[in-house]
Motif scaffolding. Sequence first.
Motif, PDB file in Angstrom:
ATOM      1  N   VAL A   1       0.636  -0.961  -0.275  1.00  0.00           N
ATOM      2  CA  VAL A   1       0.097   0.131  -0.029  1.00  0.00           C
ATOM      3  C   VAL A   1       0.591   1.338  -0.257  1.00  0.00           C
ATOM      4  O   VAL A   1       1.759   1.404   1.142  1.00  0.00           O
ATOM      5  N   PRO A   2       0.780   1.965  -0.915  1.00  0.00           N
ATOM      6  CA  PRO A   2       2.363   2.858  -1.628  1.00  0.00           C
ATOM      7  C   PRO A   2       2.074   4.139  -0.113  1.00  0.00           C
ATOM      8  O   PRO A   2       0.405   4.675   0.270  1.00  0.00           O
ATOM      9  N   TYR A   3       2.563   4.828  -0.131  1.00  0.00           N
ATOM     10  CA  TYR A   3       2.223   6.086   0.347  1.00  0.00           C
ATOM     11  C   TYR A   3       2.371   7.417  -0.409  1.00  0.00           C
ATOM     12  O   TYR A   3       2.044   7.139  -2.104  1.00  0.00           O
ATOM     13  N   TRP A   4       1.133   7.708  -0.576  1.00  0.00           N
ATOM     14  CA  TRP A   4       0.648   9.015  -0.835  1.00  0.00           C
ATOM     15  C   TRP A   4       1.842   9.506  -1.987  1.00  0.00           C
ATOM     16  O   TRP A   4       0.880  10.077  -3.370  1.00  0.00           O
ATOM     17  N   ASP A   5       2.667   9.943  -2.486  1.00  0.00           N
ATOM     18  CA  ASP A   5       4.020   9.913  -3.042  1.00  0.00           C
ATOM     19  C   ASP A   5       4.563   9.584  -2.807  1.00  0.00           C
ATOM     20  O   ASP A   5       5.786   9.082  -1.756  1.00  0.00           O
TER      21      ASP A   5
ATOM     22  N   ASP B   1      -2.178   5.442   0.734  1.00  0.00           N
ATOM     23  CA  ASP B   1      -2.592   5.607   0.284  1.00  0.00           C
ATOM     24  C   ASP B   1      -3.514   4.656  -0.290  1.00  0.00           C
ATOM     25  O   ASP B   1      -3.754   3.884  -1.177  1.00  0.00           O
ATOM     26  N   ALA B   2      -4.532   4.278   0.239  1.00  0.00           N
ATOM     27  CA  ALA B   2      -5.546   2.908   0.101  1.00  0.00           C
ATOM     28  C   ALA B   2      -6.100   3.056  -1.426  1.00  0.00           C
ATOM     29  O   ALA B   2      -5.651   2.270  -2.212  1.00  0.00           O
ATOM     30  N   SER B   3      -6.513   3.935  -1.293  1.00  0.00           N
ATOM     31  CA  SER B   3      -6.822   4.327  -2.912  1.00  0.00           C
ATOM     32  C   SER B   3      -6.210   4.136  -4.018  1.00  0.00           C
ATOM     33  O   SER B   3      -6.878   3.475  -5.275  1.00  0.00           O
ATOM     34  N   ALA B   4      -4.407   4.385  -4.128  1.00  0.00           N
ATOM     35  CA  ALA B   4      -3.443   4.095  -4.713  1.00  0.00           C
ATOM     36  C   ALA B   4      -3.879   2.546  -5.094  1.00  0.00           C
ATOM     37  O   ALA B   4      -2.920   1.551  -5.964  1.00  0.00           O
ATOM     38  N   ALA B   5      -3.499   1.563  -3.958  1.00  0.00           N
ATOM     39  CA  ALA B   5      -3.349   0.418  -3.759  1.00  0.00           C
ATOM     40  C   ALA B   5      -4.488   0.034  -4.548  1.00  0.00           C
ATOM     41  O   ALA B   5      -4.337  -1.049  -5.388  1.00  0.00           O
ATOM     42  N   ALA B   6      -5.851   0.496  -4.068  1.00  0.00           N
ATOM     43  CA  ALA B   6      -6.395   0.007  -4.803  1.00  0.00           C
ATOM     44  C   ALA B   6      -7.002   0.077  -6.380  1.00  0.00           C
ATOM     45  O   ALA B   6      -6.953  -1.063  -7.088  1.00  0.00           O
ATOM     46  N   VAL B   7      -6.508   1.076  -6.639  1.00  0.00           N
ATOM     47  CA  VAL B   7      -5.675   0.988  -8.176  1.00  0.00           C
ATOM     48  C   VAL B   7      -5.053   0.680  -9.025  1.00  0.00           C
ATOM     49  O   VAL B   7      -5.374  -0.238 -10.091  1.00  0.00           O
ATOM     50  N   MET B   8      -4.588   0.656  -8.447  1.00  0.00           N
ATOM     51  CA  MET B   8      -2.975  -0.420  -8.345  1.00  0.00           C
ATOM     52  C   MET B   8      -3.539  -1.777  -8.919  1.00  0.00           C
ATOM     53  O   MET B   8      -3.110  -3.039  -9.851  1.00  0.00           O
TER      54      MET B   8
ATOM     55  N   LEU C   1     -13.284   1.111   2.065  1.00  0.00           N
ATOM     56  CA  LEU C   1     -11.535   1.135   3.293  1.00  0.00           C
ATOM     57  C   LEU C   1     -11.077   2.145   3.536  1.00  0.00           C
ATOM     58  O   LEU C   1     -11.927   3.655   3.441  1.00  0.00           O
ATOM     59  N   LYS C   2     -10.136   2.218   4.449  1.00  0.00           N
ATOM     60  CA  LYS C   2      -9.992   3.703   6.003  1.00  0.00           C
ATOM     61  C   LYS C   2      -7.986   3.601   4.650  1.00  0.00           C
ATOM     62  O   LYS C   2      -7.779   3.305   4.127  1.00  0.00           O
ATOM     63  N   HIS C   3      -7.738   5.127   5.303  1.00  0.00           N
ATOM     64  CA  HIS C   3      -6.314   5.597   4.540  1.00  0.00           C
ATOM     65  C   HIS C   3      -6.599   5.804   3.253  1.00  0.00           C
ATOM     66  O   HIS C   3      -5.211   5.302   2.433  1.00  0.00           O
ATOM     67  N   SER C   4      -7.319   6.927   2.756  1.00  0.00           N
ATOM     68  CA  SER C   4      -6.972   7.021   0.933  1.00  0.00           C
ATOM     69  C   SER C   4      -6.269   8.881   1.379  1.00  0.00           C
ATOM     70  O   SER C   4      -6.410   9.338   2.220  1.00  0.00           O
ATOM     71  N   VAL C   5      -5.927   9.038   0.562  1.00  0.00           N
ATOM     72  CA  VAL C   5      -5.414   9.977  -0.312  1.00  0.00           C
ATOM     73  C   VAL C   5      -5.826  11.434  -1.167  1.00  0.00           C
ATOM     74  O   VAL C   5      -5.679  10.286  -2.079  1.00  0.00           O
TER      75      VAL C   5
ATOM     76  N   LEU D   1     -12.689   7.196   0.249  1.00  0.00           N
ATOM     77  CA  LEU D   1     -12.638   7.866  -1.040  1.00  0.00           C
ATOM     78  C   LEU D   1     -13.612   6.813  -1.770  1.00  0.00           C
ATOM     79  O   LEU D   1     -13.870   5.944  -1.584  1.00  0.00           O
ATOM     80  N   THR D   2     -14.641   7.316  -2.483  1.00  0.00           N
ATOM     81  CA  THR D   2     -15.992   6.618  -3.148  1.00  0.00           C
ATOM     82  C   THR D   2     -14.885   5.813  -4.266  1.00  0.00           C
ATOM     83  O   THR D   2     -15.366   4.236  -4.482  1.00  0.00           O
ATOM     84  N   TYR D   3     -14.012   6.808  -5.113  1.00  0.00           N
ATOM     85  CA  TYR D   3     -13.079   5.708  -6.264  1.00  0.00           C
ATOM     86  C   TYR D   3     -12.518   4.519  -5.732  1.00  0.00           C
ATOM     87  O   TYR D   3     -12.004   3.631  -5.499  1.00  0.00           O
ATOM     88  N   ALA D   4     -12.007   4.991  -4.136  1.00  0.00           N
ATOM     89  CA  ALA D   4     -10.579   3.971  -3.670  1.00  0.00           C
ATOM     90  C   ALA D   4     -11.782   2.421  -3.263  1.00  0.00           C
ATOM     91  O   ALA D   4     -11.175   1.815  -3.676  1.00  0.00           O
ATOM     92  N   ASP D   5     -13.341   2.841  -2.943  1.00  0.00           N
ATOM     93  CA  ASP D   5     -13.726   1.596  -3.039  1.00  0.00           C
ATOM     94  C   ASP D   5     -14.693   0.598  -3.775  1.00  0.00           C
ATOM     95  O   ASP D   5     -14.406  -0.393  -4.529  1.00  0.00           O
ATOM     96  N   TYR D   6     -13.969   1.971  -4.504  1.00  0.00           N
ATOM     97  CA  TYR D   6     -14.769   1.136  -6.441  1.00  0.00           C
ATOM     98  C   TYR D   6     -13.890   0.406  -6.949  1.00  0.00           C
ATOM     99  O   TYR D   6     -14.188  -0.609  -7.067  1.00  0.00           O
ATOM    100  N   TYR D   7     -12.526   0.836  -6.957  1.00  0.00           N
ATOM    101  CA  TYR D   7     -11.738   0.311  -7.555  1.00  0.00           C
ATOM    102  C   TYR D   7     -10.709  -1.634  -6.990  1.00  0.00           C
ATOM    103  O   TYR D   7     -10.976  -1.977  -6.968  1.00  0.00           O
ATOM    104  N   TYR D   8     -11.386  -1.231  -5.550  1.00  0.00           N
ATOM    105  CA  TYR D   8     -11.280  -1.944  -4.714  1.00  0.00           C
ATOM    106  C   TYR D   8     -12.164  -3.231  -5.223  1.00  0.00           C
ATOM    107  O   TYR D   8     -12.183  -4.345  -4.650  1.00  0.00           O
TER     108      TYR D   8
END
Length: 141
Positions: A33-37, A49-56, A103-107, A120-127
């Motif tokens: 689960v990457p850092y925000w940057d 950034d859980a959203s980045a991990a979900a997209v990835m 999901l918790k902990h998105s940026v 974030l909604t898109y974190a949940d979507y991609y998860y």
Amino acid sequence: MMYRETGNPAYLEQAVRVASFIMNHPNMPKDKVPYWDFNAPDIPNAKRDASAAAVMASAFVELSQLDNTDKSESYLRFAEEQIRSLTSPEYLAEVGTNGGFILKHSVGNHNKNSEVDAPLTYADYYYVEALLRLKEVYHEK
């Protein structure tokens, strides 16, 4: 997706390059689960950034099905590791908490202090998309 839709190998080549960058980045945490940057100045204390991990994870599952090389299995394993992390108590919200988000902990935008360590909604979507793609892969095997 661009390669899937167009058949243009340039898109697949670029996706493979991006995947290699992500998978081999020295600042990728062990839980994937990457850092925000990737180059945040306060690593290892930077926000995750859980959203980045979900997209990835979603993209890695798809790439594993499109790249018919010896690397395809490594993409799938990387996605599985990310999904396992996102499904852990660290990132997966308990039912009835987190404003109903999964999901918790998105940026969203760290530089503007907007949606930092937030659901974030898109974190949940991609998860969910990653889970469905993974289910489809194992259904086909």
